[in-house]
Design a protein around this motif. Structure first.
Motif, PDB file in Angstrom:
ATOM      1  N   VAL A  60      47.793  29.083  48.018  1.00 49.87           N
ATOM      2  CA  VAL A  60      47.711  30.547  47.961  1.00 49.87           C
ATOM      3  C   VAL A  60      48.788  31.102  47.037  1.00 49.87           C
ATOM      4  CG1 VAL A  60      47.940  32.676  49.295  1.00 49.87           C
ATOM      5  CG2 VAL A  60      46.674  30.743  50.242  1.00 49.87           C
ATOM      6  N   VAL A  61      50.001  30.566  47.140  1.00 51.61           N
ATOM      7  CA  VAL A  61      51.093  31.021  46.274  1.00 51.61           C
ATOM      8  C   VAL A  61      50.752  30.768  44.815  1.00 51.61           C
ATOM      9  CG1 VAL A  61      53.500  30.620  45.613  1.00 51.61           C
ATOM     10  CG2 VAL A  61      52.889  30.787  48.030  1.00 51.61           C
ATOM     11  N   ARG A  62      50.215  29.586  44.508  1.00 58.19           N
ATOM     12  CA  ARG A  62      49.827  29.266  43.126  1.00 58.19           C
ATOM     13  C   ARG A  62      48.771  30.234  42.615  1.00 58.19           C
ATOM     14  NH1 ARG A  62      49.915  23.818  44.878  1.00 58.19           N
ATOM     15  NH2 ARG A  62      47.638  23.793  44.983  1.00 58.19           N
ATOM     16  N   GLU A  63      47.801  30.548  43.454  1.00 55.75           N
ATOM     17  CA  GLU A  63      46.742  31.469  43.046  1.00 55.75           C
ATOM     18  C   GLU A  63      47.286  32.880  42.825  1.00 55.75           C
ATOM     19  OE1 GLU A  63      43.374  30.825  42.386  1.00 55.75           O
ATOM     20  OE2 GLU A  63      44.265  28.822  42.362  1.00 55.75           O
ATOM     21  N   LEU A  64      48.186  33.305  43.677  1.00 50.41           N
ATOM     22  CA  LEU A  64      48.784  34.634  43.520  1.00 50.41           C
ATOM     23  C   LEU A  64      49.657  34.698  42.268  1.00 50.41           C
ATOM     24  CD1 LEU A  64      49.779  35.458  47.222  1.00 50.41           C
ATOM     25  CD2 LEU A  64      47.973  36.545  45.873  1.00 50.41           C
ATOM     26  N   VAL A  65      50.396  33.636  41.997  1.00 50.44           N
ATOM     27  CA  VAL A  65      51.218  33.571  40.787  1.00 50.44           C
ATOM     28  C   VAL A  65      50.333  33.617  39.550  1.00 50.44           C
ATOM     29  CG1 VAL A  65      52.745  32.110  39.407  1.00 50.44           C
ATOM     30  CG2 VAL A  65      53.158  32.388  41.863  1.00 50.44           C
ATOM     31  N   SER A  66      49.251  32.845  39.567  1.00 51.69           N
ATOM     32  CA  SER A  66      48.302  32.839  38.454  1.00 51.69           C
ATOM     33  C   SER A  66      47.714  34.231  38.239  1.00 51.69           C
ATOM     34  CB  SER A  66      47.188  31.827  38.722  1.00 51.69           C
ATOM     35  OG  SER A  66      46.233  31.841  37.696  1.00 51.69           O
ATOM     36  N   ARG A  67      47.385  34.916  39.334  1.00 51.98           N
ATOM     37  CA  ARG A  67      46.839  36.268  39.235  1.00 51.98           C
ATOM     38  C   ARG A  67      47.843  37.227  38.624  1.00 51.98           C
ATOM     39  NH1 ARG A  67      45.816  39.856  44.555  1.00 51.98           N
ATOM     40  NH2 ARG A  67      48.092  39.936  44.345  1.00 51.98           N
ATOM     41  N   GLU A  68      49.096  37.121  39.031  1.00 49.01           N
ATOM     42  CA  GLU A  68      50.131  38.012  38.520  1.00 49.01           C
ATOM     43  C   GLU A  68      50.357  37.797  37.024  1.00 49.01           C
ATOM     44  OE1 GLU A  68      51.642  40.473  39.987  1.00 49.01           O
ATOM     45  OE2 GLU A  68      50.673  40.134  41.923  1.00 49.01           O
ATOM     46  N   ILE A  69      50.362  36.539  36.594  1.00 48.99           N
ATOM     47  CA  ILE A  69      50.588  36.238  35.179  1.00 48.99           C
ATOM     48  C   ILE A  69      49.426  36.741  34.336  1.00 48.99           C
ATOM     49  CG2 ILE A  69      50.769  34.365  33.493  1.00 48.99           C
ATOM     50  CD1 ILE A  69      52.384  32.815  35.561  1.00 48.99           C
ATOM     51  N   LYS A  70      48.195  36.516  34.808  1.00 49.75           N
ATOM     52  CA  LYS A  70      47.021  36.999  34.076  1.00 49.75           C
ATOM     53  C   LYS A  70      47.019  38.521  33.989  1.00 49.75           C
ATOM     54  CE  LYS A  70      44.045  33.085  35.254  1.00 49.75           C
ATOM     55  NZ  LYS A  70      42.883  32.615  36.068  1.00 49.75           N
ATOM     56  N   ARG A  71      47.404  39.180  35.074  1.00 42.56           N
ATOM     57  CA  ARG A  71      47.424  40.637  35.079  1.00 42.56           C
ATOM     58  C   ARG A  71      48.503  41.179  34.135  1.00 42.56           C
ATOM     59  NH1 ARG A  71      47.557  43.414  40.820  1.00 42.56           N
ATOM     60  NH2 ARG A  71      49.537  42.295  40.947  1.00 42.56           N
ATOM     61  N   LYS A  72      49.641  40.499  34.091  1.00 39.65           N
ATOM     62  CA  LYS A  72      50.740  40.950  33.247  1.00 39.65           C
ATOM     63  C   LYS A  72      50.373  40.913  31.773  1.00 39.65           C
ATOM     64  CE  LYS A  72      55.535  40.037  31.998  1.00 39.65           C
ATOM     65  NZ  LYS A  72      56.761  39.247  32.255  1.00 39.65           N
ATOM     66  N   TYR A  73      49.633  39.868  31.365  1.00 39.67           N
ATOM     67  CA  TYR A  73      49.320  39.696  29.944  1.00 39.67           C
ATOM     68  C   TYR A  73      47.881  40.062  29.606  1.00 39.67           C
ATOM     69  CZ  TYR A  73      53.677  37.090  30.053  1.00 39.67           C
ATOM     70  OH  TYR A  73      54.989  36.720  30.231  1.00 39.67           O
ATOM     71  N   ALA A  74      47.203  40.753  30.511  1.00 39.73           N
ATOM     72  CA  ALA A  74      45.782  41.079  30.302  1.00 39.73           C
ATOM     73  C   ALA A  74      45.558  41.942  29.062  1.00 39.73           C
ATOM     74  CB  ALA A  74      45.229  41.789  31.542  1.00 39.73           C
ATOM     75  N   ARG A  75      46.450  42.881  28.793  1.00 41.60           N
ATOM     76  CA  ARG A  75      46.286  43.798  27.660  1.00 41.60           C
ATOM     77  C   ARG A  75      47.157  43.433  26.465  1.00 41.60           C
ATOM     78  NH1 ARG A  75      43.622  48.471  29.078  1.00 41.60           N
ATOM     79  NH2 ARG A  75      43.213  48.750  31.308  1.00 41.60           N
ATOM     80  N   SER A  76      47.695  42.233  26.486  1.00 39.89           N
ATOM     81  CA  SER A  76      48.585  41.803  25.405  1.00 39.89           C
ATOM     82  C   SER A  76      47.887  40.786  24.512  1.00 39.89           C
ATOM     83  CB  SER A  76      49.853  41.180  26.000  1.00 39.89           C
ATOM     84  OG  SER A  76      50.652  40.617  24.991  1.00 39.89           O
ATOM     85  N   TYR A  77      47.894  41.056  23.206  1.00 36.51           N
ATOM     86  CA  TYR A  77      47.300  40.120  22.248  1.00 36.51           C
ATOM     87  C   TYR A  77      48.137  38.835  22.155  1.00 36.51           C
ATOM     88  CZ  TYR A  77      44.147  43.785  20.603  1.00 36.51           C
ATOM     89  OH  TYR A  77      43.172  44.750  20.532  1.00 36.51           O
ATOM     90  N   LEU A  78      49.453  38.972  22.303  1.00 35.55           N
ATOM     91  CA  LEU A  78      50.323  37.804  22.193  1.00 35.55           C
ATOM     92  C   LEU A  78      50.353  36.989  23.481  1.00 35.55           C
ATOM     93  CD1 LEU A  78      53.340  39.327  20.242  1.00 35.55           C
ATOM     94  CD2 LEU A  78      51.545  37.839  19.358  1.00 35.55           C
TER      95      LEU A  78
END
Length: 257
Positions: free
Chosen positions: A13-31
């Protein structure tokens, strides 16, 4: 065996939540994740252009000096600032899913640690560029990072509980983080400050982590006995206090959230 399976489920669950947070953080970033590598480099260039000439005589390899302090500070500030709202942001999951409440602030803190790892790519490149020699003392750097993370996690537990009851703490904490940055000697030598402010900086736990990191990475020396004692006491002490406050506040948080 049952406990082992439960721990595996929580780790998943922690891994999935971390993955979600990282994807959300860079969702609107081209880099994307590359920005976590470029950002500390760009900040280092800006700060070096401003302060390197000012402290040329007292600080050798100013870019390395600054970047060592900044990545430790960013680990703490990102972990605590993002974790603060973790319980409120996930209130639907708190109510509907029977996960330990601690998973949510933990996942945000681990996300900050992952981002720190990306920043270390830029840090390694700078160490190579400035020809900082490899030394066995560098093996102690992960210990310093682990201590800083444990300290940040303890603070994060306290803030996540406090935010449930006092939403305005988020605005006050942003001011505190700015004060903490200036009191951590990130871009100036602590010896340039005298009087009670110098003593205040020396006793600042974040400054202690930064000093230990600079010792093992830049100067190839182990931290002093006093620095090691402060490193252990602050990290374990803050985690124990934060964990205790979190545990005794669980029922009140569930009623409030």
């Amino acid at each position: 065996m049952n406990r082992k399976n439960t721990l595996k489920q929580y780790a998943f669950v922690v891994r999935e939540l971390v993955s979600r947070e990282i994807k959300r953080k860079y969702a609107r970033s081209y880099l994307g994740i590359l920005w976590s590598v470029l950002n500390p480099l760009l900040m280092m260039i800006v700060m070096s252009a401003i302060f390197s000439t000012m402290f040329r005589r007292s600080i050798e390899n100013f870019p390395v000096y600054y970047l060592t302090g900044n990545i430790i500070y960013q680990l703490f500030s990102t972990a605590t600032n993002t974790t603060m709202t973790s319980l409120v942001d996930n209130k639907q999951m708190l109510i509907k899913v029977k996960f330990p409440m601690k998973i949510f602030p933990l996942s945000r803190s681990v996300t900050a640690l992952v981002n720190f790892g990306y920043s270390c790519i830029a840090y390694a490149a700078i160490l190579i560029f400035f020809k900082i020699p490899l030394d066995f003392t560098m093996l102690f750097f992960p210990v310093v990072v682990a201590a800083a993370f444990l300290f940040a996690l303890g603070v994060s537990y306290i803030l996540s509980v406090a935010y449930v009851f006092f939403g305005d703490i988020k605005h006050l904490y942003s001011v505190f983080l700015t004060l903490l940055m200036y009191c951590s000697a990130i871009f100036y030598p602590a010896d340039s400050i005298t009087g009670w402010m110098h003593e205040f900086i020396i006793q600042n736990p974040l400054y202690n982590y930064i000093t230990c990191a600079r010792s093992v990475m830049m100067y190839q020396t182990m931290p002093t006995e006093a620095e090691l004692i402060r490193l252990v006491v602050w990290s374990i002490g803050m985690y124990v206090v934060g964990d205790w406050i979190f545990r005794v506040s669980k029922n009140k948080v569930m009623q409030k959230v």
